[in-house]
Motif scaffolding. Structure first.
Motif, mmCIF file in Angstrom:
data_model
loop_
_atom_site.group_PDB
_atom_site.id
_atom_site.type_symbol
_atom_site.label_atom_id
_atom_site.label_comp_id
_atom_site.label_asym_id
_atom_site.label_seq_id
_atom_site.Cartn_x
_atom_site.Cartn_y
_atom_site.Cartn_z
ATOM 1 N N ASP A 82 32.403 43.963 44.874
ATOM 2 C CA ASP A 82 31.405 43.166 44.168
ATOM 3 C C ASP A 82 30.201 43.986 43.763
ATOM 4 O O ASP A 82 29.454 43.597 42.876
ATOM 5 C CB ASP A 82 30.943 41.999 45.062
ATOM 6 N N ALA A 83 29.958 45.093 44.423
ATOM 7 C CA ALA A 83 28.826 45.941 44.069
ATOM 8 C C ALA A 83 29.210 46.780 42.851
ATOM 9 O O ALA A 83 30.146 47.558 42.903
ATOM 10 C CB ALA A 83 28.464 46.849 45.242
ATOM 11 N N ALA B 266 34.531 47.329 30.119
ATOM 12 C CA ALA B 266 35.664 46.726 30.821
ATOM 13 C C ALA B 266 35.287 46.334 32.240
ATOM 14 O O ALA B 266 35.684 45.271 32.737
ATOM 15 C CB ALA B 266 36.842 47.707 30.825
ATOM 16 N N GLU B 267 34.500 47.194 32.908
ATOM 17 C CA GLU B 267 34.080 46.905 34.282
ATOM 18 C C GLU B 267 33.150 45.694 34.324
ATOM 19 O O GLU B 267 33.286 44.817 35.186
ATOM 20 C CB GLU B 267 33.382 48.141 34.867
ATOM 21 N N LEU B 268 32.202 45.619 33.380
ATOM 22 C CA LEU B 268 31.288 44.485 33.338
ATOM 23 C C LEU B 268 32.032 43.188 33.039
ATOM 24 O O LEU B 268 31.731 42.125 33.599
ATOM 25 C CB LEU B 268 30.209 44.730 32.279
ATOM 26 N N LYS B 269 33.019 43.285 32.145
ATOM 27 C CA LYS B 269 33.805 42.105 31.812
ATOM 28 C C LYS B 269 34.602 41.621 33.017
ATOM 29 O O LYS B 269 34.716 40.421 33.277
ATOM 30 C CB LYS B 269 34.743 42.425 30.645
ATOM 31 N N ARG B 270 35.159 42.554 33.767
ATOM 32 C CA ARG B 270 35.923 42.200 34.962
ATOM 33 C C ARG B 270 35.037 41.545 36.006
ATOM 34 O O ARG B 270 35.460 40.625 36.713
ATOM 35 C CB ARG B 270 36.576 43.452 35.536
ATOM 36 N N LYS B 271 33.772 42.012 36.102
ATOM 37 C CA LYS B 271 32.833 41.451 37.072
ATOM 38 C C LYS B 271 32.183 40.162 36.575
ATOM 39 O O LYS B 271 31.517 39.457 37.334
ATOM 40 C CB LYS B 271 31.728 42.474 37.365
ATOM 41 N N GLY B 272 32.358 39.874 35.280
ATOM 42 C CA GLY B 272 31.712 38.692 34.724
ATOM 43 C C GLY B 272 30.233 38.872 34.490
ATOM 44 O O GLY B 272 29.492 37.894 34.366
ATOM 45 N N SER B 273 29.767 40.125 34.397
ATOM 46 C CA SER B 273 28.350 40.407 34.193
ATOM 47 C C SER B 273 28.042 40.439 32.701
ATOM 48 O O SER B 273 28.884 40.790 31.877
ATOM 49 C CB SER B 273 27.962 41.739 34.830
#
Length: 563
Positions: free
Chosen positions: A216-217, A447-454
């Protein structure tokens, strides 16, 4: 008929000639074996040169010495001091790092047979790595050299070496050695002696703690394995990761097509892409990198290697331990326990090393000048990734970007053909690849932000993806956040190119002709060998028969044949 005396004389002459021939062959073989054993003995007396884990140490070797190690003035001085004696060139060569016009540096004189020197080896390597890691960008690089007094004893005698190891340091542009206490040697004491400043020691524990926080971090992702709270890779780790990715690709990514369950020979496009790639590595990589042992063997057997996967795997296995030094996993900073991430990370490191090598090594190439251009280098990278990079998404991005003149390389890679290109034109490959690197970073962050929903703004994404980050290169961006390309290029050289003189070994490229049979294969080579052996056997039999007839006199006609 031939009388007994004549037969005896002819036979003795034949035996003497045969004996002389065999003696000549024996002497030739003996001289070759002596030269090989002498070379092998010299290599065994070097502690650092062939150790993949010691690439950060610049081991002095005479055959790699730059031309400025020797000057005609020294020959005249030696001839004056030794009138009537023959001048010994080797004994008057002075290593470049003992001359002015050098940055701060440390030199170790050692004996490879000394247990103390062997024990000190790991500490010397660790000190060089720590200095490299803690040195701020604005400070000059500190190079670490090593001289084997067993091989170059006259250099040690000229510098009054009395014990082993002897460690001395020089400030920038100085030729006055300052003796260092080997027992009290630290990064801080070296920095003080050579006149540089160091950053505070790097604390590694925070990386492990950040990993415990869980998925989550959010961490900024970098294709080179770096992150905002990650470990900084040393140059030694960069080279190990690059070598591991190169050998991994040879083992798994070259022969990808199958025929009846067997790996098929490379087709014409693959052969050209692979051969150009190996040639690019041959001339663009640092000439002292141990990886050249594998690359040179592949180049010398290129047709055999491209014809059979078995031949290629045999070649890689033969050099695996020397090239990778037993490493089977990428560094923690690069792979993060994920082999696929490690492979991509190491390959990108290799591409960056090549891009700096284009700047440093293009003047060292003789022949096939059409292969030594920024346009050809870019096309070779593109073709290799298209045919051999085992990542469909990566292939699609890179090939599509390149074929549409991504980041304006079609204009930037133009160089004049009939005159020497301007020196700055060779820098375009490194800067272009750095821009591609950052573009991939942005996509990975998205892609990382999208996966985290940020949800973040583009400006924030760019700040997270920017490479190199401000912590690694404080001068790479000005106060307004604009990139300083000269500073970026300096950072790339520092990260991806060894210190010391590297542009002294010339290489020769031969123009390839792909219009011939693509895969001569084993059968044609076998037929050629059989024909040669048969022809040689016929010649030997003919010569033997002729000597026998001459000795026995059976070719003479009998007396009654003339009656």
């Amino acid at each position: 008929m031939m009388g007994p005396d004549k037969k005896h004389h002819s036979g003795g002459r034949w035996r003497r000639r045969t004996t002389a021939l065999f003696l000549l062959c024996y002497l030739l073989l003996l001289s070759c074996e002596t030269a090989q054993s002498r070379d092998a003995d010299d290599r065994s007396r070097l502690l650092y040169a062939d150790d993949p884990g010691a690439t950060i140490i610049l081991e002095y070797q005479l055959h790699n010495a730059p031309s400025k190690d020797y000057s005609g003035d020294e020959q005249k001085k030696a001839a004056k001091n030794q009138p009537g004696s023959e001048y010994d060139e080797e004994r008057h060569i002075k290593p470049y790092f003992l001359m002015p016009d050098n940055g701060p540096r440390v030199v170790q004189y050692y004996s490879p047979w000394s247990g103390h020197c062997q024990f000190f080896k790991s500490k010397y390597i660790d000190l060089a790595k720590e200095m490299n890691l803690r040195l701020p960008d604005e400070q000059p690089e500190v190079n670490f050299h090593a001289v084997s007094c067993s091989v170059y004893h006259w250099i040690c005698m000229q510098n009054n070496v009395k014990e082993f190891p002897t460690i001395v340091a020089f400030t920038a542009d100085s030729v006055v050695p300052q003796l260092l206490n080997e027992k009290k040697l630290t990064a801080e004491s070296i920095a003080k002696t050579v006149g540089v400043q160091l950053n505070a020691p790097v604390v590694m524990e925070h990386y492990a703690e950040s990993e415990v926080e869980g998925n989550d971090a959010f961490r900024a992702v970098d294709i080179l394995g770096a992150s905002l709270n990650g470990l900084i890779r040393t140059r030694d780790a960069v080279y190990k990761d690059a070598a591991l990715s190169f050998t991994h690709a040879l083992q798994t990514g070259i022969f990808t097509k199958q025929i009846y369950g067997q790996a098929a020979p490379l087709d014409s496009a693959q052969r050209e892409a692979f051969s150009d790639w190996i040639d690019l590595l041959y001339w663009a990589l640092p000439p002292t990198w141990i990886l050249h042992t594998l690359i040179n063997d592949i180049r010398n057997n290129i047709d055999s290697v491209m014809f059979s996967e078995e031949n290629l795997l045999f070649m890689v296995e033969k050099h695996q331990d020397v090239v990778n030094g037993g490493n089977v996993r990428w560094s923690e900073q690069c792979g993060k326990a994920d082999d696929r991430a490690g492979y991509s990370c190491g390959l990108w490191s290799l591409l960056h090393i090549i891009s700096i090598g284009v700047i440093e090594r293009h003047r060292a190439v003789l022949g096939a000048q059409d292969e030594v251009s920024t346009k050809f280098v870019g096309q070779t990278m593109r073709n290799y990734i298209e045919h051999f990079f085992d990542c469909a998404q990566c292939q699609e991005y890179f090939v599509g970007m390149f074929d549409t003149c991504g980041f304006n390389h079609c204009r930037r890679f133009k160089q004049p053909q009939k005159k020497l290109p301007p020196p700055e034109s060779w820098e375009e490959v490194a800067l272009w690849l750095w821009e591609v690197h950052n573009d991939v970073n942005v996509k990975l962050v998205e892609a990382e932000l999208k996966r985290k929903g940020s949800v973040h703004t583009l400006e924030h994404q760019l700040s997270l993806a920017a490479w190199p980050p401000a912590g690694e290169c404080k001068t790479c961006r000005d106060v307004n956040g604009k990139w300083d390309k000269a500073a970026v290029l300096g950072h790339l050289k520092k990260e991806y190119w060894p210190g010391g003189v590297q542009n002294f070994r010339f290489v020769v490229l031969k123009k390839k002709d792909y219009s011939k049979d693509e895969s001569p294969g084993i059968l044609s080579g076998l037929l050629e060998n059989l024909f040669f052996l048969g022809f040689s056997a016929a010649i030997v039999m003919w010569c033997t028969r002729k000597k026998y007839v001459s000795f026995t006199g059976r070719h003479k006609k009998r007396d009654h044949d003339y009656v």
